[in-house]
Design an enzyme around this catalytic site. Sequence first.
Site, short mmCIF file in Angstrom:
data_model
loop_
_atom_site.label_atom_id
_atom_site.label_comp_id
_atom_site.label_asym_id
_atom_site.label_seq_id
_atom_site.Cartn_x
_atom_site.Cartn_y
_atom_site.Cartn_z
N ARG A 178 47.87 30.70 -17.79
CA ARG A 178 46.94 29.61 -17.42
C ARG A 178 45.92 30.18 -16.45
NH1 ARG A 178 47.73 26.68 -12.96
NH2 ARG A 178 49.99 26.58 -12.92
N HIS B 211 46.63 23.98 -12.64
CA HIS B 211 47.55 23.15 -13.43
C HIS B 211 46.81 21.90 -13.92
CE1 HIS B 211 51.08 20.95 -14.69
NE2 HIS B 211 50.75 19.97 -13.88
N TYR C 14 49.34 29.57 -4.46
CA TYR C 14 50.66 30.07 -4.85
C TYR C 14 50.64 31.31 -5.75
CZ TYR C 14 49.65 26.91 -8.80
OH TYR C 14 49.06 26.27 -9.86
C1 TPP Z 1 60.29 14.78 -16.51
C2 TPP Z 1 59.20 15.27 -15.60
N1 TPP Z 1 59.52 15.87 -14.44
C3 TPP Z 1 58.54 16.33 -13.62
C4 TPP Z 1 57.22 16.14 -13.94
C5 TPP Z 1 56.11 16.66 -13.00
N2 TPP Z 1 55.46 17.83 -13.59
C6 TPP Z 1 54.31 17.71 -14.29
S1 TPP Z 1 53.82 19.15 -14.97
C7 TPP Z 1 55.12 19.99 -14.33
C8 TPP Z 1 55.30 21.48 -14.62
C9 TPP Z 1 55.40 21.77 -16.09
O1 TPP Z 1 55.32 23.14 -16.33
P1 TPP Z 1 55.36 23.74 -17.79
O2 TPP Z 1 56.40 23.06 -18.60
O3 TPP Z 1 55.46 25.21 -17.64
O4 TPP Z 1 53.96 23.32 -18.45
P2 TPP Z 1 52.48 23.74 -18.02
O5 TPP Z 1 52.01 22.72 -17.04
O6 TPP Z 1 52.53 25.11 -17.45
O7 TPP Z 1 51.65 23.66 -19.27
C10 TPP Z 1 55.94 19.13 -13.57
C11 TPP Z 1 57.17 19.54 -12.86
C12 TPP Z 1 56.93 15.50 -15.17
N3 TPP Z 1 55.67 15.33 -15.61
N4 TPP Z 1 57.93 15.07 -15.98
#
Ligand code: TPP
Length: 344
Positions: free
Chosen positions: A242, A246, A255
């Site tokens: 990425r 985010h 970070y």
């Molecule tokens: C069930 C749940 N827990 C926590 C969150 C908060 N949250 C949003 S994005 C994220 C990280 C996700 O990372 P990843 O799966 O690697 O996807 P990326 O954002 O890197 O595409 C978190 C913890 C959420 N949206 N849903």
Amino acid sequence: MSESWPVAEVLSGGASDVPTAMQRRLYEDMILLRSFDERAINLQRQGRIGTFPPSLGQEASEIGSAHALRASDWVVPSYRDHGALMVHGLPLSNVVLFAMGRTPSLSSALRALPTSIPISTHLPHAVGLAIAAQKLGTDDVALAYFGDGGTSEGDFHEALNFAGVFKAPVIFFCQNNGWAISVPRARQTASETLAQKAVAYGIEGRRVDGNDVLAVYQVVSEAVARARRGEGPTLVESLTYRLGPHTTADDPSRYRSAEEYQDWKESRDPIQRMAGYLMAHGLLTAEEDQAMRQAAQERIQAEVEAAEALPPVEPAGMFQHVFAQAPSDLAAQRRRIEEAVPHA
Ligand SMILES: Cc1ncc(C[n+]2csc(CCOP(=O)(O)OP(=O)(O)O)c2C)c(N)n1
Ligand SMILES: [Mg+2]
């Protein structure tokens, strides 16, 4: 576990099997997606849309995977997958409307579930769609998108388990972009690879260079073909990065190191790589490249204008489609809003 188990291998290159027209199309769609993301970030900064999750750097994964599908297959997206949805037929104006906090209706012809904000809760649904296709006697498949962080959710494991038992025609497409907001991949799981998690569920696992659009297209096409033949699901780990935040609410400089970012940006940008490849093989000229970029800008401008031309939503609309009979506290909130905003 078979000795020839391939998931530690990162598959890359090998463009020869992809038709030239598709190679150019993959490139053109990556340009469109990056241009759209850049425009969306500007719109957010101007207060014209809300929080937005860009896919900068992940264009090859998004575009290469979605092009492996046909229209009757299902796309089951997470919040970062507007690129895949666009390839599958979602108008970009719809993405803008969603980011404006609206709930634009999806065409019933578009075989896609609504975007899942909760992580991995959509994966069991993808398995359900795949089993439904199986029971209906079609050879349609479902392609589910999620991230490296998504592999730590219970839903991920339940979905893979169920899909393995029922040989569901589903592809679990995990974009390992190195980070789950501020949590690095190394803190996500002690597994050496994410793809190896497939082994425990008795399904196929593949790792692919997720910044090589041709490799992604080929690996997902093969997984789709296996699923159509009734050979069951595949977990694909697409290794990417990425480049952006985010979401527009995030500041990655807090970070992760500037060196890490620079390394990916300078040496592994999926669009630069594909441009270099196409030009070196005489499949794209600088003028054609410029024309593609210009066309992308024009298309995006039209899509943004279409979204912004719609009349504003009524605030009380947020109460629709939730309860047939609203509980008393919600009914009171609705009355207060209707009194505060005339005609709401
Ligand atoms: C069930 C749940 N827990 C926590 C969150 C908060 N949250 C949003 S994005 C994220 C990280 C996700 O990372 P990843 O799966 O690697 O996807 P990326 O954002 O890197 O595409 C978190 C913890 C959420 N949206 N849903
Ligand atoms: Mg991630």
